[in-house]
Design a protein around this motif. Structure first.
Motif, mmCIF file in Angstrom:
data_model
loop_
_atom_site.group_PDB
_atom_site.id
_atom_site.type_symbol
_atom_site.label_atom_id
_atom_site.label_comp_id
_atom_site.label_asym_id
_atom_site.label_seq_id
_atom_site.Cartn_x
_atom_site.Cartn_y
_atom_site.Cartn_z
ATOM 1 N N PRO A 43 0.782 -1.268 0.151
ATOM 2 C CA PRO A 43 -0.068 0.001 -0.081
ATOM 3 C C PRO A 43 0.793 1.402 0.025
ATOM 4 C CG PRO A 43 -0.916 -1.510 1.657
ATOM 5 C CD PRO A 43 0.461 -2.072 1.111
ATOM 6 N N GLU A 44 1.914 1.188 0.537
ATOM 7 C CA GLU A 44 2.961 2.487 0.750
ATOM 8 C C GLU A 44 3.324 2.747 -0.942
ATOM 9 O OE1 GLU A 44 3.483 -0.501 2.329
ATOM 10 O OE2 GLU A 44 3.712 -0.142 4.393
ATOM 11 N N ALA A 45 3.355 1.711 -1.675
ATOM 12 C CA ALA A 45 3.555 2.006 -3.133
ATOM 13 C C ALA A 45 2.640 3.206 -3.743
ATOM 14 C CB ALA A 45 3.807 0.846 -3.997
ATOM 15 N N ALA A 46 1.401 3.214 -3.149
ATOM 16 C CA ALA A 46 0.383 4.330 -3.857
ATOM 17 C C ALA A 46 1.098 5.649 -3.300
ATOM 18 C CB ALA A 46 -0.857 4.157 -2.998
ATOM 19 N N ASP A 74 0.357 10.264 -9.869
ATOM 20 C CA ASP A 74 -0.936 10.725 -9.405
ATOM 21 C C ASP A 74 -1.816 10.995 -10.402
ATOM 22 O OD1 ASP A 74 -0.278 12.798 -11.265
ATOM 23 O OD2 ASP A 74 0.212 14.501 -10.270
ATOM 24 N N THR A 75 -1.882 9.919 -11.203
ATOM 25 C CA THR A 75 -3.226 9.696 -12.116
ATOM 26 C C THR A 75 -4.289 8.636 -11.735
ATOM 27 O OG1 THR A 75 -1.923 8.220 -13.432
ATOM 28 C CG2 THR A 75 -1.598 10.201 -14.017
ATOM 29 N N GLY A 76 -3.738 7.796 -10.911
ATOM 30 C CA GLY A 76 -4.630 6.582 -10.406
ATOM 31 C C GLY A 76 -3.761 5.395 -10.969
ATOM 32 N N ASP A 77 -3.079 5.309 -11.809
ATOM 33 C CA ASP A 77 -2.371 4.275 -12.057
ATOM 34 C C ASP A 77 -1.376 3.610 -11.147
ATOM 35 O OD1 ASP A 77 -0.345 2.302 -13.486
ATOM 36 O OD2 ASP A 77 -0.867 3.459 -15.393
ATOM 37 N N ALA A 78 -1.436 2.403 -10.940
ATOM 38 C CA ALA A 78 -0.670 1.729 -10.065
ATOM 39 C C ALA A 78 1.017 1.747 -10.079
ATOM 40 C CB ALA A 78 -1.090 0.421 -9.570
ATOM 41 N N ARG A 79 1.452 2.096 -11.355
ATOM 42 C CA ARG A 79 2.712 1.865 -11.736
ATOM 43 C C ARG A 79 3.316 3.339 -11.475
ATOM 44 N NH1 ARG A 79 2.121 0.389 -17.767
ATOM 45 N NH2 ARG A 79 0.502 1.886 -17.445
ATOM 46 N N ASN A 80 4.293 3.541 -10.818
ATOM 47 C CA ASN A 80 5.123 4.701 -10.465
ATOM 48 C C ASN A 80 6.287 4.929 -11.617
ATOM 49 O OD1 ASN A 80 3.833 5.494 -8.341
ATOM 50 N ND2 ASN A 80 4.951 4.000 -7.179
ATOM 51 N N GLY A 122 7.900 2.702 1.255
ATOM 52 C CA GLY A 122 8.025 2.587 2.459
ATOM 53 C C GLY A 122 9.164 2.224 3.148
ATOM 54 N N LYS A 123 9.358 0.888 4.035
ATOM 55 C CA LYS A 123 10.407 0.269 4.435
ATOM 56 C C LYS A 123 10.814 -0.874 3.773
ATOM 57 C CE LYS A 123 9.625 2.540 8.899
ATOM 58 N NZ LYS A 123 9.347 2.330 10.251
ATOM 59 N N LYS A 124 10.352 -1.226 2.670
ATOM 60 C CA LYS A 124 10.317 -2.705 2.313
ATOM 61 C C LYS A 124 11.172 -2.557 0.728
ATOM 62 C CE LYS A 124 6.913 -4.837 4.474
ATOM 63 N NZ LYS A 124 5.562 -5.849 4.462
ATOM 64 N N LEU A 125 11.890 -3.385 0.357
ATOM 65 C CA LEU A 125 12.523 -3.440 -0.811
ATOM 66 C C LEU A 125 11.484 -4.316 -1.978
ATOM 67 C CD1 LEU A 125 14.856 -3.600 -2.835
ATOM 68 C CD2 LEU A 125 15.598 -5.843 -2.099
ATOM 69 N N MET A 126 11.034 -3.605 -2.796
ATOM 70 C CA MET A 126 10.215 -4.306 -3.868
ATOM 71 C C MET A 126 10.801 -5.088 -4.806
ATOM 72 S SD MET A 126 7.090 -1.459 -4.522
ATOM 73 C CE MET A 126 8.001 -0.427 -5.618
ATOM 74 N N GLU A 127 11.779 -4.594 -5.287
ATOM 75 C CA GLU A 127 12.524 -5.598 -6.504
ATOM 76 C C GLU A 127 14.107 -4.694 -6.625
ATOM 77 O OE1 GLU A 127 11.607 -3.971 -10.862
ATOM 78 O OE2 GLU A 127 9.872 -4.474 -9.630
ATOM 79 N N THR A 128 14.916 -5.472 -7.149
ATOM 80 C CA THR A 128 16.237 -5.154 -7.537
ATOM 81 C C THR A 128 16.300 -5.051 -9.008
ATOM 82 O OG1 THR A 128 16.915 -6.288 -5.383
ATOM 83 C CG2 THR A 128 18.708 -5.710 -7.212
#
Length: 178
Positions: A43-46, A74-80, A122-128
């Motif tokens: 959820p922090e990725a939002a 900020d468009t509502g797309d889940a991808r940053n 947040g405090k988590k690694l999503m990917e390398t």
């Protein structure tokens, strides 16, 4: 869910109750290119994520300039991802993010990874990102600093070590610690 191969947010799907009827189609679309990754949505990725560049297992911070960016959409797309419509701003590295990077360091060194981009929410690694750690040009422009110069210097040092010691005498793993 996303393809193992690829970059720029291509083929990334946020799977939830609203679109679970299309789950089979999403899987089929990604399996065309090989393996897929299914991971928990953070959820922090939002609020965006941090793309943090690492060189030789260390945070890439030449001349005190941090090679990192806060990516957000900020468009509502889940991808940053910038190539998927995300925007960037200067990243603020917390002590937790620096500690996380220090925990990743031994594995990067062990595997001989010279350059990579860590994606942190947040405090988590999503990917390398090892094969396509994009975004350094965006960071160059944002920071008004040429990160390519110290990056090339680091590569040239490794080439020089190879020249001095001879072919096959230094492994990538060892070079990654120098």
């Amino acid at each position: 869910m996303k393809p193992l191969q690829g970059s720029g947010g291509q083929g990334v799907f946020l799977v939830n109750e609203k679109n679970e009827a299309n789950l089979n189609s999403m899987i089929e679309a990604n399996l065309r290119d090989g393996y897929i990754i299914v991971q928990e949505y953070l959820p922090e990725a939002a609020q965006g994520d941090i793309r943090l560049f690492m060189i030789n297992g260390e945070i890439f911070e030449p001349d005190g300039k941090l090679a990192a960016m806060h990516r957000f959409n900020d468009t509502g797309d889940a991808r940053n991802n910038v190539s998927a419509g995300g925007k960037i701003k200067k990243a603020k590295l917390t002590d937790e993010i620096r500690e996380l990077a220090s925990w990743v360091r031994p594995k990067l060194v062990q595997d001989g990874v010279f350059i990579c981009g860590l994606d942190i929410a947040g405090k988590k690694l999503m990917e390398t990102n090892i094969f396509s750690p994009g975004g350094l040009t965006d960071i160059n422009n944002m920071m008004e600093y040429n990160f390519a110069a110290p990056l090339c210097e680091a590569i040239e040092r490794k080439v020089e070590y190879r020249r001095v010691y001879g072919p096959g005498r230094l492994s990538n793993k060892l070079l990654n610690t120098l």
